[in-house]
Design a protein around this motif. Sequence first.
Motif, mmCIF file in Angstrom:
data_model
loop_
_atom_site.group_PDB
_atom_site.id
_atom_site.type_symbol
_atom_site.label_atom_id
_atom_site.label_comp_id
_atom_site.label_asym_id
_atom_site.label_seq_id
_atom_site.Cartn_x
_atom_site.Cartn_y
_atom_site.Cartn_z
ATOM 1 N N GLY A 33 0.826 -1.190 0.000
ATOM 2 C CA GLY A 33 0.000 0.000 0.000
ATOM 3 C C GLY A 33 0.861 1.240 0.000
ATOM 4 N N PRO A 34 0.242 2.422 -0.018
ATOM 5 C CA PRO A 34 1.021 3.664 -0.073
ATOM 6 C C PRO A 34 1.857 3.917 1.174
ATOM 7 N N PHE A 35 1.534 3.257 2.273
ATOM 8 C CA PHE A 35 2.280 3.464 3.514
ATOM 9 C C PHE A 35 3.138 2.255 3.877
ATOM 10 N N THR A 36 3.327 1.358 2.914
ATOM 11 C CA THR A 36 4.199 0.213 3.125
ATOM 12 C C THR A 36 5.648 0.659 2.988
ATOM 13 N N GLN A 37 6.444 0.422 4.001
ATOM 14 C CA GLN A 37 7.840 0.834 4.014
ATOM 15 C C GLN A 37 8.719 -0.348 4.400
ATOM 16 N N GLU A 38 10.046 -0.152 4.195
ATOM 17 C CA GLU A 38 10.970 -1.206 4.601
ATOM 18 C C GLU A 38 10.881 -1.456 6.097
ATOM 19 N N LYS A 39 10.779 -0.394 6.850
ATOM 20 C CA LYS A 39 10.571 -0.515 8.281
ATOM 21 C C LYS A 39 9.085 -0.312 8.561
ATOM 22 N N ASN A 48 -4.263 4.910 11.810
ATOM 23 C CA ASN A 48 -4.664 6.305 11.730
ATOM 24 C C ASN A 48 -4.504 6.848 10.305
ATOM 25 N N LEU A 49 -3.410 6.453 9.631
ATOM 26 C CA LEU A 49 -3.200 6.899 8.253
ATOM 27 C C LEU A 49 -4.276 6.350 7.328
ATOM 28 N N ASN A 50 -4.586 5.063 7.487
ATOM 29 C CA ASN A 50 -5.639 4.470 6.654
ATOM 30 C C ASN A 50 -6.985 5.132 6.899
ATOM 31 N N ALA A 51 -7.261 5.475 8.141
ATOM 32 C CA ALA A 51 -8.530 6.131 8.458
ATOM 33 C C ALA A 51 -8.571 7.549 7.883
ATOM 34 N N ASP A 75 -12.196 16.435 -8.667
ATOM 35 C CA ASP A 75 -11.197 16.386 -7.599
ATOM 36 C C ASP A 75 -10.614 14.983 -7.548
ATOM 37 N N PHE A 76 -9.306 14.875 -7.795
ATOM 38 C CA PHE A 76 -8.645 13.578 -7.765
ATOM 39 C C PHE A 76 -8.163 13.195 -6.372
ATOM 40 N N GLY A 77 -8.467 14.016 -5.397
ATOM 41 C CA GLY A 77 -8.139 13.683 -4.026
ATOM 42 C C GLY A 77 -6.743 14.107 -3.626
ATOM 43 N N PRO A 78 -6.383 13.873 -2.349
ATOM 44 C CA PRO A 78 -5.051 14.248 -1.861
ATOM 45 C C PRO A 78 -4.009 13.207 -2.231
ATOM 46 N N SER A 79 -2.777 13.663 -2.306
ATOM 47 C CA SER A 79 -1.665 12.740 -2.515
ATOM 48 C C SER A 79 -1.367 12.000 -1.220
ATOM 49 N N PHE A 80 -1.050 10.716 -1.323
ATOM 50 C CA PHE A 80 -0.729 9.927 -0.141
ATOM 51 C C PHE A 80 0.706 10.162 0.334
ATOM 52 N N ILE A 81 1.561 10.644 -0.542
ATOM 53 C CA ILE A 81 2.975 10.785 -0.210
ATOM 54 C C ILE A 81 3.350 12.242 0.023
ATOM 55 N N TYR A 82 2.908 13.134 -0.873
ATOM 56 C CA TYR A 82 3.238 14.559 -0.731
ATOM 57 C C TYR A 82 2.241 15.195 0.237
ATOM 58 N N LYS A 83 2.703 15.533 1.382
ATOM 59 C CA LYS A 83 1.830 16.038 2.430
ATOM 60 C C LYS A 83 1.267 17.405 2.050
ATOM 61 N N GLY A 261 5.858 13.605 -16.157
ATOM 62 C CA GLY A 261 6.466 12.287 -16.182
ATOM 63 C C GLY A 261 7.169 11.950 -14.886
ATOM 64 N N LYS A 262 7.856 12.913 -14.291
ATOM 65 C CA LYS A 262 8.544 12.671 -13.022
ATOM 66 C C LYS A 262 7.546 12.367 -11.912
ATOM 67 N N ALA A 263 6.432 13.098 -11.888
ATOM 68 C CA ALA A 263 5.410 12.841 -10.878
ATOM 69 C C ALA A 263 4.838 11.434 -11.029
ATOM 70 N N PHE A 264 4.679 10.972 -12.270
ATOM 71 C CA PHE A 264 4.136 9.628 -12.496
ATOM 72 C C PHE A 264 5.118 8.566 -12.024
ATOM 73 N N VAL A 265 6.402 8.736 -12.324
ATOM 74 C CA VAL A 265 7.400 7.755 -11.884
ATOM 75 C C VAL A 265 7.502 7.735 -10.361
ATOM 76 N N ASP A 266 7.547 8.906 -9.748
ATOM 77 C CA ASP A 266 7.630 8.962 -8.288
ATOM 78 C C ASP A 266 6.407 8.324 -7.637
ATOM 79 N N SER A 267 5.238 8.552 -8.224
ATOM 80 C CA SER A 267 4.026 7.961 -7.646
ATOM 81 C C SER A 267 4.035 6.440 -7.781
ATOM 82 N N ALA A 268 4.583 5.920 -8.885
ATOM 83 C CA ALA A 268 4.665 4.469 -9.047
ATOM 84 C C ALA A 268 5.638 3.867 -8.046
ATOM 85 N N LEU A 269 6.766 4.522 -7.832
ATOM 86 C CA LEU A 269 7.753 4.004 -6.885
ATOM 87 C C LEU A 269 7.252 4.095 -5.451
ATOM 88 N N ASN A 270 6.474 5.119 -5.146
ATOM 89 C CA ASN A 270 5.998 5.348 -3.780
ATOM 90 C C ASN A 270 4.601 4.798 -3.528
#
Length: 307
Positions: A33-39, A48-51, A75-83, A261-270
């Motif tokens: 998911g968007p909040f899945t991290q190595e740690k 709380n983030l999911n809610a 409205d495409f909604g808020p970004s999950f990564i860019y606060k 294009g950069k925003a699309f790549v960053d969103s795919a990686l994140n």
Amino acid sequence: MLSFIFKRVMVAIPTLLILIILSFLLMHAAPGGPFTQEKALPPEVLANLNAKYGLDQPLWRQMLSYVWGIVAHFDFGPSFIYKDRTVNEIIAQGFPVTLTYGAIGFVLAVVGGVGLGIAAAVYQNSAADYLAVGIAIGAQVLPNFVLAPILVLVFTLWLGWLPGGGWEGGAWPYVIMPVIALGTSYMASIARIMRSSMLEVLTSNHIRTARAKGLPEYKVIMRHAFKPALVPVLSYLGPAFVAMITGSVVVDMYFSTGGIGKAFVDSALNRDYAVMMGVTLLVGFLTILFNLIVDILYAWIDPKIRY
């Protein structure tokens, strides 16, 4: 013609809706998911983030809320990564950059490709034909991910004429290399299509009649052969324009232009679902729009076409 446009618009609406649903389901079918991290985050923080972003709701409810936000408020909604940033803001920031050098590259590709194709067809099997075909083949075998570092190596590191990256508000030194890297391969494809189409048109009966009446060759080419030969090229221009505007990922990343294009790549990686969905729907909308424009141009160029 108006009825044809209306029908195409009516078909485009459910097409975009299906694209939204399929994209949404495919995004959420991917593991993680968007909040899945190595740690791993603490369970309380993850909950709380999911809610906050509504990811704790059933999938069908998330999809309905997303579709309603687009349909009712665009409205495409808020970004999950860019606060504190929405998808609309990210697209509004990056899309004008990509649109600028993409449109310039498109115009140069069309002018250069059509010109090379006409020259190669009119002077078939001559030095001009061999030169035009050689340029087209050379441009075709150099995709943008190969041509971009070559341009930087030559014009930035060796000659020092142009900056190797950045945008600076679209100043021309920062636009030249992205335009060349993006438009070269498309110019080659347009030249090949135009040459083949022009050669076919030049053997048709109405061209023989025009020549038999004693018209100058340039009038035969421009008045009688150019428009019919342009029809196959138009079939390629619609998808090519969308690809140049939205698919310039390599150019955005390599030259650090800050485009979409950069925003699309960053969103795919994140795993930023919202940004990926927003860019995907932008591509779908532009594809439908420019295919409609191409179909309208068909009827203008070739009066035999009726919708």
